[in-house]
Motif scaffolding. Structure first.
Motif, PDB file in Angstrom:
ATOM      1  N   TRP A 100     -12.948   6.190  -2.258  1.00  0.00           N
ATOM      2  CA  TRP A 100     -11.590   5.817  -1.849  1.00  0.00           C
ATOM      3  C   TRP A 100     -10.902   7.027  -1.250  1.00  0.00           C
ATOM      4  O   TRP A 100     -10.707   8.038  -1.914  1.00  0.00           O
ATOM      5  CB  TRP A 100     -10.797   5.304  -3.043  1.00  0.00           C
TER       6      TRP A 100
ATOM      7  N   ARG B 194      -8.447   0.706   3.093  1.00  0.00           N
ATOM      8  CA  ARG B 194      -8.040  -0.504   2.381  1.00  0.00           C
ATOM      9  C   ARG B 194      -9.015  -0.807   1.248  1.00  0.00           C
ATOM     10  O   ARG B 194     -10.126  -0.270   1.188  1.00  0.00           O
ATOM     11  CB  ARG B 194      -7.925  -1.676   3.363  1.00  0.00           C
ATOM     12  N   MET B 195      -8.609  -1.659   0.347  1.00  0.00           N
ATOM     13  CA  MET B 195      -9.355  -1.913  -0.881  1.00  0.00           C
ATOM     14  C   MET B 195     -10.708  -2.587  -0.623  1.00  0.00           C
ATOM     15  O   MET B 195     -10.832  -3.464   0.227  1.00  0.00           O
ATOM     16  CB  MET B 195      -8.527  -2.767  -1.830  1.00  0.00           C
TER      17      MET B 195
ATOM     18  N   THR C  37      -5.528  -5.724  -6.595  1.00  0.00           N
ATOM     19  CA  THR C  37      -6.117  -4.415  -6.891  1.00  0.00           C
ATOM     20  C   THR C  37      -5.050  -3.330  -6.892  1.00  0.00           C
ATOM     21  O   THR C  37      -5.042  -2.446  -7.761  1.00  0.00           O
ATOM     22  CB  THR C  37      -7.213  -4.082  -5.862  1.00  0.00           C
ATOM     23  N   LEU C  38      -4.142  -3.384  -5.931  1.00  0.00           N
ATOM     24  CA  LEU C  38      -3.037  -2.430  -5.898  1.00  0.00           C
ATOM     25  C   LEU C  38      -2.160  -2.573  -7.140  1.00  0.00           C
ATOM     26  O   LEU C  38      -1.760  -1.576  -7.752  1.00  0.00           O
ATOM     27  CB  LEU C  38      -2.199  -2.634  -4.636  1.00  0.00           C
TER      28      LEU C  38
ATOM     29  N   ILE D  95     -14.021   0.320  -4.754  1.00  0.00           N
ATOM     30  CA  ILE D  95     -12.756   0.912  -5.202  1.00  0.00           C
ATOM     31  C   ILE D  95     -12.234   0.185  -6.423  1.00  0.00           C
ATOM     32  O   ILE D  95     -11.847   0.799  -7.429  1.00  0.00           O
ATOM     33  CB  ILE D  95     -11.709   0.881  -4.069  1.00  0.00           C
ATOM     34  N   ALA D  96     -12.217  -1.148  -6.364  1.00  0.00           N
ATOM     35  CA  ALA D  96     -11.710  -1.942  -7.487  1.00  0.00           C
ATOM     36  C   ALA D  96     -12.516  -1.691  -8.752  1.00  0.00           C
ATOM     37  O   ALA D  96     -11.954  -1.533  -9.850  1.00  0.00           O
ATOM     38  CB  ALA D  96     -11.732  -3.429  -7.123  1.00  0.00           C
TER      39      ALA D  96
ATOM     40  N   GLU E 160      -6.649  -7.699  -2.367  1.00  0.00           N
ATOM     41  CA  GLU E 160      -6.204  -6.327  -2.141  1.00  0.00           C
ATOM     42  C   GLU E 160      -4.938  -6.024  -2.939  1.00  0.00           C
ATOM     43  O   GLU E 160      -4.823  -4.962  -3.573  1.00  0.00           O
ATOM     44  CB  GLU E 160      -5.929  -6.102  -0.648  1.00  0.00           C
TER      45      GLU E 160
ATOM     46  N   TYR F  32       0.818  -1.215   0.000  1.00  0.00           N
ATOM     47  CA  TYR F  32       0.000   0.000   0.000  1.00  0.00           C
ATOM     48  C   TYR F  32       0.852   1.265   0.000  1.00  0.00           C
ATOM     49  O   TYR F  32       0.401   2.329  -0.435  1.00  0.00           O
ATOM     50  CB  TYR F  32      -0.887   0.026   1.248  1.00  0.00           C
TER      51      TYR F  32
END
Length: 575
Positions: free
Chosen positions: A325, A219-220, A149-150, A224-225, A146, A50
């Motif tokens: 987000w 956090r995701m 996604t990042l 958000i995704a 997560e 992150y």
């Protein structure tokens, strides 16, 4: 000699065991295996993934704010707290030797996070998380989702900045030869497809909402995704990448172009569907347009103030219902010092950021149409005529004050987003409408502060300053809200844009646009143009609707081989 021979034999006999001792890593040096021996250490590695997210609330990191020229400052350097590089980027001083905002490799003199290191960190996590023994499988799946996604976001960030980039599905081993490390850029379409693939793999294992808010906010999540997915497909469908003739022949070979040479309407269809899914997920998670909630100890406020606070709080009210987000590690204390004009309360601000006049002209008249299309508004004499503010306007302008005609009879977003001479500045310390603070920047006034502490256009971006930010004449205490990276209103506008491209202007395209306008106290698009515009039929034209989009999301102001898209998240002037 006999003694020497005995010692030599002894050394040869113990050489193998000596090698073992030489290979041992000191106890205080962590190894990759140790990082994934326990859930606790693996969680630290998760947060390292992150840590590469750009700190967009930092005045020296968000290159879109000044790079877009919507906000400007004439005074770079230590006094303004703004790197010279940001100003240089706004005036097309980008270069390939020592790039400004170098997110490709990082480092250098002009900032930028090394995104390929971020991607490698994500790949390392994904390759090793299965080794952790003391983690429940649902949690392991969530962490994997997560990081995927990042990883998708970091690829998206590079795609938006550089166009075609290498796709890094797995990190290369240290032993890779020279030829293996010579990775090539992939076509934009393939990069976008890979980003979408990662997000599709992740979405099912991400939570819809964060339930443990004290420890996990930021956090995701699924919304958000899906929002990143929508941004990616919108970018790929945009004129920047979709049939852009400026990049014809730009590729490894003529048979493998890196930019799609032909326009594809199907890309807009995919983008519209992605926006629809992102909005649906956001609604399921409870996101909605922000409305100002008056504290119980505040006196009643009028409709004008309430509407302005609805708009202004959508950015500055931390964790409000509109922000999908929020970047928890990116606060805005220094940024607000740039944006707040010096006055009797904010006497310790820097106050140098100026709203560009072209940005100020984008705001509509009170009738909800562009200032050059409203026949009741004197566009030709907007800068040369002075008017007296009616007493009924006291919530937004100083009563009976003489000001430019440019500031009269504008929509509420104009007054919510901008501060200027004679405008009201609603704040926690002056929230009584009978005792509002009015900005006085005329030369020689107590708050003009000379040329070193004033906006050179006369307009400040008030929308970025929290109404809770306070001062007492001798101090300044910003309400440092975390940066809102993705807002529901952005999805609404993207969806409307995509629908306009796929099926033309109509009820579906204007549905969400009109909801954003209603929050700003305006009538719907069709009604406003029909009643107040010189071009009443404009909303029925697909081309005119696209041309009048005030989001100006897609930018392309530099040449081949350089950064091709500098807009990071948009400043959100009109939403």
């Amino acid at each position: 000699m006999k003694i020497i021979r005995i010692l030599l034999v002894a050394c040869l006999a113990t050489m193998a065991s000596c090698n073992k001792y030489l290979d041992i890593i000191p106890d205080n040096v962590p190894t990759l295996d140790q990082a994934f021996q326990l859930r606790a250490t693996a969680k630290k590695y998760l947060f390292t993934c992150y840590s590469y997210i750009p700190q967009l609330g930092d005045v020296s990191a968000n290159y879109a704010i000044l790079g877009s020229r919507e906000i400007s400052t004439p005074y770079p350097g230590s006094q303004s707290g703004v790197r010279n590089s940001i100003i240089e980027l706004a005036y097309d001083y980008q270069n390939i030797v020592n790039p400004i905002a170098n997110y490709w490799s990082g480092g250098g003199d002009y900032g930028g996070t090394p995104m390929f290191i971020a991607i490698r960190t994500c790949n390392t996590f994904l390759a090793n998380i299965h080794k952790v023994p003391d983690i429940q499988e649902p949690e392991r799946k969530r962490w994997i989702a997560e990081v995927k996604t990042l990883k998708a976001f970091y690829h998206f960030w590079l795609l938006r900045m550089y166009g075609p980039i290498p796709i890094v599905k797995e990190s290369l081993p240290i032993s890779a030869d020279v030829e293996a490390v010579r990775v090539k850029r992939q076509p934009v379409d393939e990069v976008a497809t890979y980003i979408v693939q990662l997000l599709d793999e992740a979405r099912a294992d991400l939570p819809l909402i964060i339930t443990n808010q004290r420890e996990e906010l930021g956090r995701m999540t699924q919304p958000i995704a899906l929002a990143i997915r929508a941004y990616t497909l919108m970018l790929n469908a945009s004129p920047l990448f979709n049939g852009n003739k400026d990049y014809a022949g730009f590729g490894h070979t003529t048979s493998q172009p890196l930019f799609s040479p032909e326009f594809s309407a199907a890309k807009w269809t995919l983008a519209a569907k992605a926006c629809e899914e992102a909005i649906a997920a956001a609604h399921d998670a409870g996101y909605k347009l922000h409305r100002f909630v008056k504290p119980f100890d505040m006196k009643d406020i009028g409709d004008s103030t309430r509407i302005c606070m609805d708009i202004r709080g959508a950015v500055t009210e931390e964790w409000n219902s509109e922000v999908i987000w929020t970047l928890t590690h990116s606060s805005t204390g220094a940024l607000q010092r740039q944006c707040a004009p010096r006055n009797d309360v904010y006497s310790y601000t820097i106050s140098l950021w100026a709203a560009n006049m072209k940005a100020c002209e984008i705001f509509y008249t009170k009738n909800g149409v562009p200032i050059d299309e409203d026949p009741s508004w004197d566009y030709a004499n907007r800068y040369t005529t002075l008017k007296t503010v009616p007493a009924t306007h006291r919530a937004i302008l100083k009563p009976n004050y003489t000001t430019s005609a440019f500031n009269i009879d504008r929509e509420y977003r104009f007054y919510a987003d901008l501060a200027f001479d004679g405008s009201s500045y609603f704040m926690k310390q002056r929230s009584n409408e009978d005792n509002l603070l009015y900005i006085n920047t005329m030369w020689g006034s107590s708050s003009s502060n000379g040329l070193s502490r004033t906006s050179f256009t006369g307009y400040w971006p008030k929308k970025m300053v929290s109404w809770k930010t306070s001062g007492d004449g001798g101090s300044y205490a910003p309400d440092s809200y975390a940066w809102p990276a993705i807002r529901l209103t952005a999805l609404y506008l993207m969806y409307a844009e995509a629908l306009n491209e796929t099926e033309g202007p109509g009820a579906r395209a204007y549905q969400y646009l009109d909801s954003v306008r209603a929050r700003a106290g305006l009538k719907g698009v069709v009604e406003s143009w029909a009643n107040y515009s010189r071009n009443p039929s404009r909303p029925a034209s697909k081309k005119a609707s696209a041309a009048s989009s005030s989001t100006k999301r897609w930018r392309n102001s530099s040449s081949k081989g350089k950064t091709i898209g500098t807009c990071a998240a948009g400043n959100g002037w009109i939403i």
